[in-house]
Design a protein around this motif. Structure first.
Motif, mmCIF file in Angstrom:
data_model
loop_
_atom_site.group_PDB
_atom_site.id
_atom_site.type_symbol
_atom_site.label_atom_id
_atom_site.label_comp_id
_atom_site.label_asym_id
_atom_site.label_seq_id
_atom_site.Cartn_x
_atom_site.Cartn_y
_atom_site.Cartn_z
ATOM 1 N N GLY A 1 -25.973 -43.377 -77.977
ATOM 2 C CA GLY A 1 -24.794 -44.222 -77.857
ATOM 3 C C GLY A 1 -23.776 -43.730 -76.854
ATOM 4 N N ARG A 2 -24.234 -43.290 -75.705
ATOM 5 C CA ARG A 2 -23.330 -42.815 -74.662
ATOM 6 C C ARG A 2 -23.166 -43.878 -73.588
ATOM 7 N NH1 ARG A 2 -21.010 -38.424 -76.828
ATOM 8 N NH2 ARG A 2 -20.089 -38.210 -74.750
ATOM 9 N N ILE A 3 -22.138 -43.698 -72.770
ATOM 10 C CA ILE A 3 -21.936 -44.573 -71.615
ATOM 11 C C ILE A 3 -23.127 -44.412 -70.666
ATOM 12 C CG2 ILE A 3 -20.456 -44.935 -69.593
ATOM 13 C CD1 ILE A 3 -18.093 -44.077 -71.261
ATOM 14 N N PRO B 1 -18.727 -43.907 -77.241
ATOM 15 C CA PRO B 1 -18.461 -43.308 -78.549
ATOM 16 C C PRO B 1 -16.981 -43.170 -78.873
ATOM 17 C CG PRO B 1 -19.135 -41.625 -76.972
ATOM 18 C CD PRO B 1 -19.320 -42.950 -76.294
ATOM 19 N N ALA B 2 -16.110 -43.365 -77.894
ATOM 20 C CA ALA B 2 -14.675 -43.196 -78.129
ATOM 21 C C ALA B 2 -13.949 -44.510 -78.383
ATOM 22 C CB ALA B 2 -14.029 -42.494 -76.929
ATOM 23 N N THR B 3 -14.688 -45.633 -78.403
ATOM 24 C CA THR B 3 -14.026 -46.922 -78.541
ATOM 25 C C THR B 3 -14.152 -47.462 -79.959
ATOM 26 O OG1 THR B 3 -13.876 -49.148 -77.629
ATOM 27 C CG2 THR B 3 -16.059 -48.264 -77.929
ATOM 28 N N HIS B 4 -13.209 -48.296 -80.344
ATOM 29 C CA HIS B 4 -13.277 -49.026 -81.601
ATOM 30 C C HIS B 4 -13.012 -50.506 -81.363
ATOM 31 C CE1 HIS B 4 -13.000 -44.990 -83.340
ATOM 32 N NE2 HIS B 4 -13.475 -45.522 -84.442
ATOM 33 N N LEU B 5 -13.331 -50.976 -80.165
ATOM 34 C CA LEU B 5 -13.180 -52.394 -79.856
ATOM 35 C C LEU B 5 -14.298 -53.176 -80.554
ATOM 36 C CD1 LEU B 5 -12.318 -52.213 -76.050
ATOM 37 C CD2 LEU B 5 -10.746 -52.542 -77.965
ATOM 38 N N GLU B 6 -13.922 -54.175 -81.323
ATOM 39 C CA GLU B 6 -14.875 -54.876 -82.165
ATOM 40 C C GLU B 6 -16.006 -55.528 -81.374
ATOM 41 O OE1 GLU B 6 -11.690 -55.228 -82.195
ATOM 42 O OE2 GLU B 6 -10.884 -54.817 -84.194
ATOM 43 N N LEU B 7 -15.700 -56.035 -80.176
ATOM 44 C CA LEU B 7 -16.696 -56.781 -79.429
ATOM 45 C C LEU B 7 -17.663 -55.900 -78.664
ATOM 46 C CD1 LEU B 7 -14.478 -59.676 -78.024
ATOM 47 C CD2 LEU B 7 -15.952 -59.693 -80.036
ATOM 48 N N THR B 8 -17.401 -54.611 -78.542
ATOM 49 C CA THR B 8 -18.250 -53.742 -77.730
ATOM 50 C C THR B 8 -18.939 -52.636 -78.514
ATOM 51 O OG1 THR B 8 -16.388 -52.274 -77.195
ATOM 52 C CG2 THR B 8 -16.792 -54.142 -75.716
ATOM 53 N N MET B 9 -18.405 -52.222 -79.660
ATOM 54 C CA MET B 9 -18.966 -51.047 -80.332
ATOM 55 C C MET B 9 -20.308 -51.374 -80.978
ATOM 56 S SD MET B 9 -16.334 -50.765 -83.522
ATOM 57 C CE MET B 9 -16.024 -52.124 -84.643
ATOM 58 N N VAL B 10 -21.174 -50.362 -81.012
ATOM 59 C CA VAL B 10 -22.497 -50.476 -81.634
ATOM 60 C C VAL B 10 -22.594 -49.500 -82.793
ATOM 61 C CG1 VAL B 10 -24.975 -50.321 -81.263
ATOM 62 C CG2 VAL B 10 -23.517 -51.215 -79.455
ATOM 63 N N HIS B 11 -22.594 -48.210 -82.486
ATOM 64 C CA HIS B 11 -22.724 -47.200 -83.534
ATOM 65 C C HIS B 11 -21.529 -47.220 -84.483
ATOM 66 C CE1 HIS B 11 -23.607 -43.362 -85.465
ATOM 67 N NE2 HIS B 11 -22.360 -43.015 -85.236
ATOM 68 N N GLU B 12 -20.327 -47.320 -83.926
ATOM 69 C CA GLU B 12 -19.133 -47.285 -84.763
ATOM 70 C C GLU B 12 -19.068 -48.460 -85.720
ATOM 71 O OE1 GLU B 12 -16.944 -44.924 -85.011
ATOM 72 O OE2 GLU B 12 -17.927 -43.694 -83.514
ATOM 73 N N TRP C 1 -17.062 -29.632 -76.554
ATOM 74 C CA TRP C 1 -17.083 -29.207 -75.153
ATOM 75 C C TRP C 1 -17.122 -30.412 -74.209
ATOM 76 C CZ3 TRP C 1 -16.129 -25.696 -71.699
ATOM 77 C CH2 TRP C 1 -16.754 -25.731 -70.465
ATOM 78 N N MET C 2 -17.942 -31.415 -74.541
ATOM 79 C CA MET C 2 -18.032 -32.602 -73.695
ATOM 80 C C MET C 2 -16.708 -33.363 -73.691
ATOM 81 S SD MET C 2 -21.901 -33.852 -74.686
ATOM 82 C CE MET C 2 -21.780 -35.346 -73.721
ATOM 83 N N ARG C 3 -16.052 -33.451 -74.830
ATOM 84 C CA ARG C 3 -14.735 -34.103 -74.870
ATOM 85 C C ARG C 3 -13.719 -33.321 -74.046
ATOM 86 N NH1 ARG C 3 -14.387 -35.251 -81.416
ATOM 87 N NH2 ARG C 3 -16.024 -36.859 -81.516
ATOM 88 N N GLN C 4 -13.815 -32.002 -74.088
ATOM 89 C CA GLN C 4 -12.888 -31.179 -73.321
ATOM 90 C C GLN C 4 -13.113 -31.353 -71.828
ATOM 91 O OE1 GLN C 4 -10.582 -29.602 -74.956
ATOM 92 N NE2 GLN C 4 -9.563 -28.601 -73.239
ATOM 93 N N VAL C 5 -14.382 -31.442 -71.420
ATOM 94 C CA VAL C 5 -14.686 -31.661 -70.006
ATOM 95 C C VAL C 5 -14.120 -32.996 -69.540
ATOM 96 C CG1 VAL C 5 -16.560 -32.075 -68.358
ATOM 97 C CG2 VAL C 5 -16.729 -30.195 -69.996
ATOM 98 N N ARG C 6 -14.314 -34.031 -70.352
ATOM 99 C CA ARG C 6 -13.771 -35.337 -70.000
ATOM 100 C C ARG C 6 -12.242 -35.300 -69.919
ATOM 101 N NH1 ARG C 6 -16.171 -40.631 -72.735
ATOM 102 N NH2 ARG C 6 -14.598 -41.359 -71.237
ATOM 103 N N ALA C 7 -11.625 -34.608 -70.863
ATOM 104 C CA ALA C 7 -10.156 -34.536 -70.866
ATOM 105 C C ALA C 7 -9.640 -33.845 -69.617
ATOM 106 C CB ALA C 7 -9.688 -33.801 -72.117
ATOM 107 N N ARG C 8 -10.269 -32.758 -69.239
ATOM 108 C CA ARG C 8 -9.820 -32.030 -68.047
ATOM 109 C C ARG C 8 -9.991 -32.875 -66.787
ATOM 110 N NH1 ARG C 8 -6.374 -27.994 -69.280
ATOM 111 N NH2 ARG C 8 -7.200 -26.693 -70.968
ATOM 112 N N LEU C 9 -11.110 -33.583 -66.682
ATOM 113 C CA LEU C 9 -11.334 -34.411 -65.497
ATOM 114 C C LEU C 9 -10.401 -35.609 -65.459
ATOM 115 C CD1 LEU C 9 -15.245 -34.388 -65.280
ATOM 116 C CD2 LEU C 9 -13.625 -33.153 -63.838
ATOM 117 N N GLU C 10 -9.919 -36.033 -66.614
ATOM 118 C CA GLU C 10 -8.972 -37.147 -66.682
ATOM 119 C C GLU C 10 -7.523 -36.691 -66.637
ATOM 120 O OE1 GLU C 10 -10.114 -39.023 -70.283
ATOM 121 O OE2 GLU C 10 -11.884 -39.994 -69.422
#
Length: 320
Positions: free
Chosen positions: A195-197, A202-213, A26-35
Motif C-alpha cells: 500500500g505504498r505510493i 499510507p498517510a492519507t485518510h481521504l475516503e475516496l482514495t484510501m484502500v488499506h486504511e 526511518w522512512m517517515r523521518q526521511v520523508r519529513a527531512r526531504l519535505e
C-alpha cells in the motif's frame, strides 16, 4: 541441523518483528527531512504501539470472529513468512518448506483476513476498502509468483533458499536481463502489496482514495497495534525478499555464527537502503488514480511474464 539454523530462524523473525516499526519510522523521518520538516523520530511507531496497547480493546457491535482474528492472522502469517524466506541464512530447519507458492499463499492469507474483517464491520468504508484490496491482490499475487518463478528457472527449483544459494554460486545471474525484469516487476508488486505510493498513500485518510486504511478504520487499542505491526512486518519482509533476490551476497550459506551475525547486519543495511530509496521516491511522486492502478499492475505482470520467457530461453541457451 546445527543449532545455528534454529538461531537463524529465531533471529530473522526477531529482526523483522523488532525492526519493522523502526523501518517505518526511518522512512517517515526521511520523508519529513526531504519535505523540510523535523519529523516525529525513528522510534515513533514503537511509541504509538505502546500507547495503543495500554488502551481497552473495543469491537464494533455485530462483528464476528473474522474481525477479531484478522490482526492475529496478519501478524502470525507474516512471522511465518519471515521464518521461511532466507533473509539471513539458507540452511535452516524450515528451508525445505520455504517454497515460493507457500510464501505467496501466506502473504495472501493476511490480505484476505483483513478484507474479511473490513466486510465484517458492515460499514461502507470497510466494504469499499475490502473490494479495492482484493482487486489489487488479484493482480499482485500472480506478479509476485511469476517474478520469483523467473528467478527460480536457472536454479531448477521454486524453493527460495535453493534460489538464493544458486544465485550466490553464480553471481552473473543477477545481471541477466531476465533477473532485472523480474526484480523490476517484483518492486512494483511490493509497492502495491504494502500500500505504498503510487498505488496507495499510507498517510492519507481521504475516503475516496484510501484502500488499506478503509479496512482498519474500526480497529482500536491492541487490535489496531497488531494491525499496524503486521503491515510494518509485511513491508520489512517484502523489502528483505527484494534485497535477497536482487543482491544475495552476505546471506549465510554455512553454519558459522559469525557469518550469521554478518548476514543479519547486512540484511538490516540492505533493507534500510531500500526503505530510504522508497521514502525518497515517494516525496517526488504522486499517487495515481484508482482506475489507473490495474494498468500499472498489468504492466508489472507483463514484465514478470517477459522475465519468465527470457529466463527460459537464457537457461536453454546456457545448457546447450
Amino acid at each position: 541441523m546445527s543449532a545455528t539454523g534454529y538461531v537463524a530462524v529465531a533471529a530473522q523473525v526477531a529482526v523483522v518483528a523488532g525492526g519493522a516499526p523502526l523501518l517505518t519510522g526511518w522512512m517517515r523521518q526521511v520523508r519529513a527531512r526531504l519535505e523540510g520538516r523535523a519529523g516525529a523520530g525513528v522510534v515513533q511507531p514503537w511509541r504509538d504501539a505502546r500507547k495503543l496497547l495500554r488502551k481497552e480493546p473495543v469491537s464494533p457491535t455485530g462483528t464476528g470472529p473474522a474481525f477479531r482474528l484478522a490482526p492475529l492472522l496478519l501478524v502470525a502469517g507474516t512471522a511465518v513468512v519471515a521464518a521461511l524466506v532466507p533473509l539471513a541464512a539458507t540452511r535452516t530447519p524450515v528451508s525445505g518448506s520455504a517454497d515460493l507458492i507457500l510464501v505467496v499463499a501466506l502473504l495472501a492469507l493476511g490480505t484476505v483476513a483483513l478484507a474479511l474483517a473490513g466486510l465484517d464491520t458492515g460499514t461502507a468504508f470497510g466494504g469499499m476498502g475490502a473490494s479495492r484490496e482484493m482487486t489489487i491482490a488479484a493482480l499482485v499475487e500472480p506478479t509476485i509468483l511469476l517474478a520469483v518463478f523467473a528467478v527460480s528457472i536457472p536454479a531448477g527449483s521454486t524453493n527460495l533458499p535453493a534460489i538464493v544459494a544458486g544465485t550466490i554460486d553464480h553471481p552473473a545471474r543477477t545481471a541477466s536481463p531476465a533477473e532485472l525484469l523480474a526484480v523490476a516487476a517484483l518492486v512494483v508488486a511490493v509497492l502495491a502489496e504494502t500500500g505504498r505510493i503510487p498505488v496507495d498513500n499510507p498517510a492519507t485518510h481521504l475516503e475516496l482514495t484510501m484502500v488499506h486504511e478503509a479496512m482498519v478504520l474500526e480497529y482500536a487499542g491492541p487490535d489496531l497495534a497488531l494491525v499496524e505491526l503486521g503491515s510494518q512486518m509485511r513491508l520489512a519482509v517484502l523489502l528483505g525478499l527484494v534485497a535477497t533476490l536482487a543482491a544475495p551476497w552476505g546471506v549465510a550459506t554455512g553454519g558459522s555464527p559469525a557469518l550469521l551475525a554478518l548476514a543479519l547486519a547486512l540484511l538490516v543495511a540492505k533493507v534500510a537502503v531500500l526503505g530510504t530509496a522508497l521514502a525518497a521516491a515517494e516525496v517526488f511522486r504522486a499517487k495515481v488514480r484508482l482506475f489507473k492502478v490495474p494498468e500499472l499492475l498489468a504492466g508489472s505482470f507483463v514484465l514478470a511474464l517477459l522475465a519468465v520467457v527470457g529466463s527460459y530461453f537464457l537457461t536453454g541457451e546456457a545448457g546447450r
